[in-house]
Write a protein that holds these residues in place. Structure first.
Motif, PDB file in Angstrom:
ATOM      1  N   ASP A  76       0.843  -1.183   0.000  1.00  0.00           N
ATOM      2  CA  ASP A  76       0.000   0.000   0.000  1.00  0.00           C
ATOM      3  C   ASP A  76       0.882   1.239   0.000  1.00  0.00           C
ATOM      4  N   PRO A  77       0.416   2.351  -0.595  1.00  0.00           N
ATOM      5  CA  PRO A  77       1.225   3.566  -0.649  1.00  0.00           C
ATOM      6  C   PRO A  77       1.662   4.042   0.727  1.00  0.00           C
ATOM      7  N   GLN A  78       0.804   3.914   1.732  1.00  0.00           N
ATOM      8  CA  GLN A  78       1.125   4.429   3.050  1.00  0.00           C
ATOM      9  C   GLN A  78       2.304   3.694   3.681  1.00  0.00           C
ATOM     10  N   GLU A  79       2.542   2.443   3.235  1.00  0.00           N
ATOM     11  CA  GLU A  79       3.612   1.648   3.815  1.00  0.00           C
ATOM     12  C   GLU A  79       4.984   2.214   3.450  1.00  0.00           C
ATOM     13  N   ASP A  80       5.050   2.981   2.342  1.00  0.00           N
ATOM     14  CA  ASP A  80       6.327   3.510   1.875  1.00  0.00           C
ATOM     15  C   ASP A  80       6.698   4.820   2.536  1.00  0.00           C
ATOM     16  N   SER A  81       5.778   5.404   3.318  1.00  0.00           N
ATOM     17  CA  SER A  81       6.075   6.703   3.915  1.00  0.00           C
ATOM     18  C   SER A  81       5.639   6.742   5.371  1.00  0.00           C
ATOM     19  N   PRO A  82       6.266   5.919   6.221  1.00  0.00           N
ATOM     20  CA  PRO A  82       5.893   5.911   7.642  1.00  0.00           C
ATOM     21  C   PRO A  82       6.281   7.212   8.319  1.00  0.00           C
ATOM     22  N   GLU A  83       5.677   7.463   9.486  1.00  0.00           N
ATOM     23  CA  GLU A  83       5.992   8.656  10.261  1.00  0.00           C
ATOM     24  C   GLU A  83       6.536   8.213  11.616  1.00  0.00           C
ATOM     25  N   PRO A  84       7.780   7.782  11.672  1.00  0.00           N
ATOM     26  CA  PRO A  84       8.314   7.247  12.918  1.00  0.00           C
ATOM     27  C   PRO A  84       8.517   8.302  13.978  1.00  0.00           C
ATOM     28  N   ASN A  85       8.570   7.850  15.204  1.00  0.00           N
ATOM     29  CA  ASN A  85       8.914   8.717  16.322  1.00  0.00           C
ATOM     30  C   ASN A  85      10.371   9.133  16.164  1.00  0.00           C
ATOM     31  N   GLN A  86      10.639  10.434  16.109  1.00  0.00           N
ATOM     32  CA  GLN A  86      11.986  10.906  15.839  1.00  0.00           C
ATOM     33  C   GLN A  86      12.964  10.534  16.963  1.00  0.00           C
ATOM     34  N   GLN A  87      12.482  10.446  18.190  1.00  0.00           N
ATOM     35  CA  GLN A  87      13.357  10.110  19.306  1.00  0.00           C
ATOM     36  C   GLN A  87      13.656   8.611  19.347  1.00  0.00           C
ATOM     37  N   ASP A  88      12.688   7.794  19.010  1.00  0.00           N
ATOM     38  CA  ASP A  88      12.866   6.344  19.020  1.00  0.00           C
ATOM     39  C   ASP A  88      12.046   5.756  17.876  1.00  0.00           C
ATOM     40  N   PRO A  89      12.633   5.646  16.666  1.00  0.00           N
ATOM     41  CA  PRO A  89      11.882   5.233  15.474  1.00  0.00           C
ATOM     42  C   PRO A  89      11.156   3.897  15.636  1.00  0.00           C
ATOM     43  N   GLY A  90      11.722   2.975  16.393  1.00  0.00           N
ATOM     44  CA  GLY A  90      11.077   1.676  16.521  1.00  0.00           C
ATOM     45  C   GLY A  90       9.937   1.634  17.492  1.00  0.00           C
ATOM     46  N   LYS A  91       9.822   2.651  18.343  1.00  0.00           N
ATOM     47  CA  LYS A  91       8.830   2.628  19.416  1.00  0.00           C
ATOM     48  C   LYS A  91       7.413   2.764  18.889  1.00  0.00           C
ATOM     49  N   ASP A  92       7.230   3.527  17.803  1.00  0.00           N
ATOM     50  CA  ASP A  92       5.895   3.745  17.243  1.00  0.00           C
ATOM     51  C   ASP A  92       5.316   2.445  16.678  1.00  0.00           C
ATOM     52  N   ARG A  93       6.106   1.739  15.914  1.00  0.00           N
ATOM     53  CA  ARG A  93       5.574   0.613  15.142  1.00  0.00           C
ATOM     54  C   ARG A  93       5.740  -0.728  15.834  1.00  0.00           C
ATOM     55  N   PHE A  94       6.623  -0.820  16.816  1.00  0.00           N
ATOM     56  CA  PHE A  94       6.874  -2.094  17.469  1.00  0.00           C
ATOM     57  C   PHE A  94       6.861  -1.921  18.991  1.00  0.00           C
ATOM     58  N   PRO A  95       5.662  -1.609  19.568  1.00  0.00           N
ATOM     59  CA  PRO A  95       5.573  -1.356  21.010  1.00  0.00           C
ATOM     60  C   PRO A  95       5.995  -2.581  21.811  1.00  0.00           C
ATOM     61  N   SER A  96       6.677  -2.332  22.908  1.00  0.00           N
ATOM     62  CA  SER A  96       7.235  -3.402  23.724  1.00  0.00           C
ATOM     63  C   SER A  96       6.348  -3.691  24.930  1.00  0.00           C
ATOM     64  N   LEU A  97       6.233  -4.967  25.273  1.00  0.00           N
ATOM     65  CA  LEU A  97       5.393  -5.403  26.377  1.00  0.00           C
ATOM     66  C   LEU A  97       6.138  -5.289  27.705  1.00  0.00           C
ATOM     67  N   ASP A  98       5.484  -4.724  28.697  1.00  0.00           N
ATOM     68  CA  ASP A  98       6.012  -4.673  30.048  1.00  0.00           C
ATOM     69  C   ASP A  98       5.505  -5.917  30.780  1.00  0.00           C
ATOM     70  N   TRP A  99       6.369  -6.918  30.986  1.00  0.00           N
ATOM     71  CA  TRP A  99       5.936  -8.193  31.543  1.00  0.00           C
ATOM     72  C   TRP A  99       5.404  -8.068  32.958  1.00  0.00           C
ATOM     73  N   GLN A 100       6.006  -7.233  33.782  1.00  0.00           N
ATOM     74  CA  GLN A 100       5.538  -7.074  35.152  1.00  0.00           C
ATOM     75  C   GLN A 100       4.107  -6.573  35.177  1.00  0.00           C
ATOM     76  N   GLN A 101       3.852  -5.548  34.385  1.00  0.00           N
ATOM     77  CA  GLN A 101       2.510  -4.971  34.340  1.00  0.00           C
ATOM     78  C   GLN A 101       1.530  -5.930  33.673  1.00  0.00           C
ATOM     79  N   ALA A 102       2.012  -6.674  32.665  1.00  0.00           N
ATOM     80  CA  ALA A 102       1.154  -7.622  31.964  1.00  0.00           C
ATOM     81  C   ALA A 102       0.648  -8.708  32.905  1.00  0.00           C
ATOM     82  N   PHE A 103       1.548  -9.267  33.715  1.00  0.00           N
ATOM     83  CA  PHE A 103       1.157 -10.343  34.623  1.00  0.00           C
ATOM     84  C   PHE A 103       0.314  -9.827  35.787  1.00  0.00           C
ATOM     85  N   ALA A 104       0.345  -8.527  36.036  1.00  0.00           N
ATOM     86  CA  ALA A 104      -0.460  -7.947  37.106  1.00  0.00           C
ATOM     87  C   ALA A 104      -1.884  -7.643  36.652  1.00  0.00           C
ATOM     88  N   THR A 105      -2.166  -7.814  35.367  1.00  0.00           N
ATOM     89  CA  THR A 105      -3.490  -7.522  34.823  1.00  0.00           C
ATOM     90  C   THR A 105      -4.438  -8.689  35.077  1.00  0.00           C
TER      91      THR A 105
END
Length: 382
Positions: free
Chosen positions: A38-67
């Motif tokens: 798709d056209p949108q896939e060729d022009s992402p808008e990443p977070n300038q401070q941490d480009p991977g943080k927008d598209r690949f959010p990381s799981l907090d295991w401690q908080q996850a198991f507390a849910t």
């Protein structure tokens, strides 16, 4: 019944789980709204401070198991949870749309459905490319719905003109998601789903793309979706088209008409239909796999269904659901008869008896009916 694993499916998160993610604001892109190519896939808008943080959010295991995941947030009828994606499949004329209309009218008014408990009113967004205005209105009237109950919560889009199939055209998907974001529904319906695709029903890519562009973004927003679908020529093989249609949703419910009985008294005909809803595929395994449902309706001299005389109920409910089903039946009857909202328990019983409706004799049950009537007339679902 088939239980399958969803580890390969695009991720979709409930509100609680989304709070666990380090950057939930970017979850929409990770849910697969835009697919590779798709056209949108060729022009992402990443977070300038941490480009991977927008598209690949990381799981907090401690908080996850507390849910706490032990509380199941069922939608009315208890055949799907909030945020789940399901298919309701059946032969033509089995009554899929009528079932959906009854379910959703009760959802937006906070009424019980299939003997379930009362709940807060929900918001529904319904896309219909199958039924004309007369069909929609007469069915709603037969169920007992009124314009005041539906307005504001039941957003019904008849023959919507998307810019192409929702499985194939990003512009059409953007139009859909714009409406979703504007209306903020709890449930989205496609009636019938084959009317909303461009690809072939028997091609797996059609349904994989429909999942990526429609189901995954809705699931990410914790918005439930039910798509109505036709059974194939061989009912033993389920819905028409590719087997991928069964793998891309949380549950597949197949609706079958078992028997239909007709009885006439004077100019009024009573029609009682026995329906089986069988869950043939499930991602979670939670809840019932088989529901036996009785649909009752009455026709007047003209052959039209009488207002407020059509309903669905469980044929073999458990004790709790049976009680709730009984309460809701009396509430519907009282509201249809125009019961005044200010009546107390004893006066309501007298008022009903004067009009030929005998309410249960137990004080506790009468109190439940009185509270439910007042809640229904207030429209708050409590």
């Amino acid at each position: 019944m088939t239980t399958y694993d969803d580890t390969a499916a695009p991720p979709g998160y409930s509100p609680e789980v989304r709070r666990i993610l380090s950057d939930p604001a970017a979850a929409g892109r990770s849910a697969g709204l835009w697919l590779p190519g798709d056209p949108q896939e060729d022009s992402p808008e990443p977070n300038q401070q941490d480009p991977g943080k927008d598209r690949f959010p990381s799981l907090d295991w401690q908080q996850a198991f507390a849910t706490d995941f032990s509380v199941i947030d069922w939608l009315p009828g208890r055949f799907m949870e909030r945020g789940q994606q399901v298919a309701i499949v059946g032969d033509g004329k089995v009554g899929k749309t009528l079932f959906a209309h009854d379910w959703l009218w009760r959802a937006v008014t906070g009424r019980s459905f299939l003997g379930d408990e009362r709940h807060d009113p929900l918001r529904v967004l319904y896309f219909d490319r199958e039924n004309g205005l007369r069909d929609v209105v007469t069915r709603m009237q037969a169920l007992g719905a009124t314009p005041a109950e539906l307005a504001g919560r039941f957003d019904y889009r008849m023959f919507p003109k998307f810019s192409g199939g929702l499985d194939a055209v990003p512009t059409a998907v953007a139009e859909l998601m714009s409406i979703v974001d504007e209306t903020q529904p709890d449930i989205v319906i496609f009636d019938t789903v084959s009317r909303f695709i461009a690809g072939k029903e028997n091609e797996s890519d059609t349904w994989l793309q429909f999942y990526g562009r429609v189901h995954a973004p809705l699931k990410d927003r914790c918005i439930a979706c039910a798509r109505l679908d036709h059974m194939g020529k061989d009912s033993e093989r389920g819905s028409r088209g590719s087997s991928a249609k069964s793998q891309d949703v949380d549950h597949v419910w197949e609706m079958t008409r078992l028997t239909e009985d007709h009885a006439r008294e004077g100019d009024v005909e009573t029609v009682v239909t026995q329906i089986k809803m069988k869950r043939t595929h499930t991602r979670t395994g939670l809840g019932d796999d088989l529901l036996h449902i009785t649909r009752r309706g009455r026709k007047g001299p003209s052959g039209m269904w009488l207002p407020g005389e059509t309903r669905h109920e469980l044929s073999d409910p458990g004790t709790v659901r049976q009680h709730a089903q009984q309460i809701q039946h009396f509430v519907d009857q009282l509201v249809k008869m125009g019961v005044p909202p200010h009546l107390g328990r004893d006066r309501m019983k007298e008022w009903a008896a004067e009009r030929g409706l005998n309410l249960p004799g137990k004080d506790a049950t009468l109190s439940e009916i009185t509270r439910a009537v007042k809640a229904t007339l207030r429209g708050d679902g409590r």
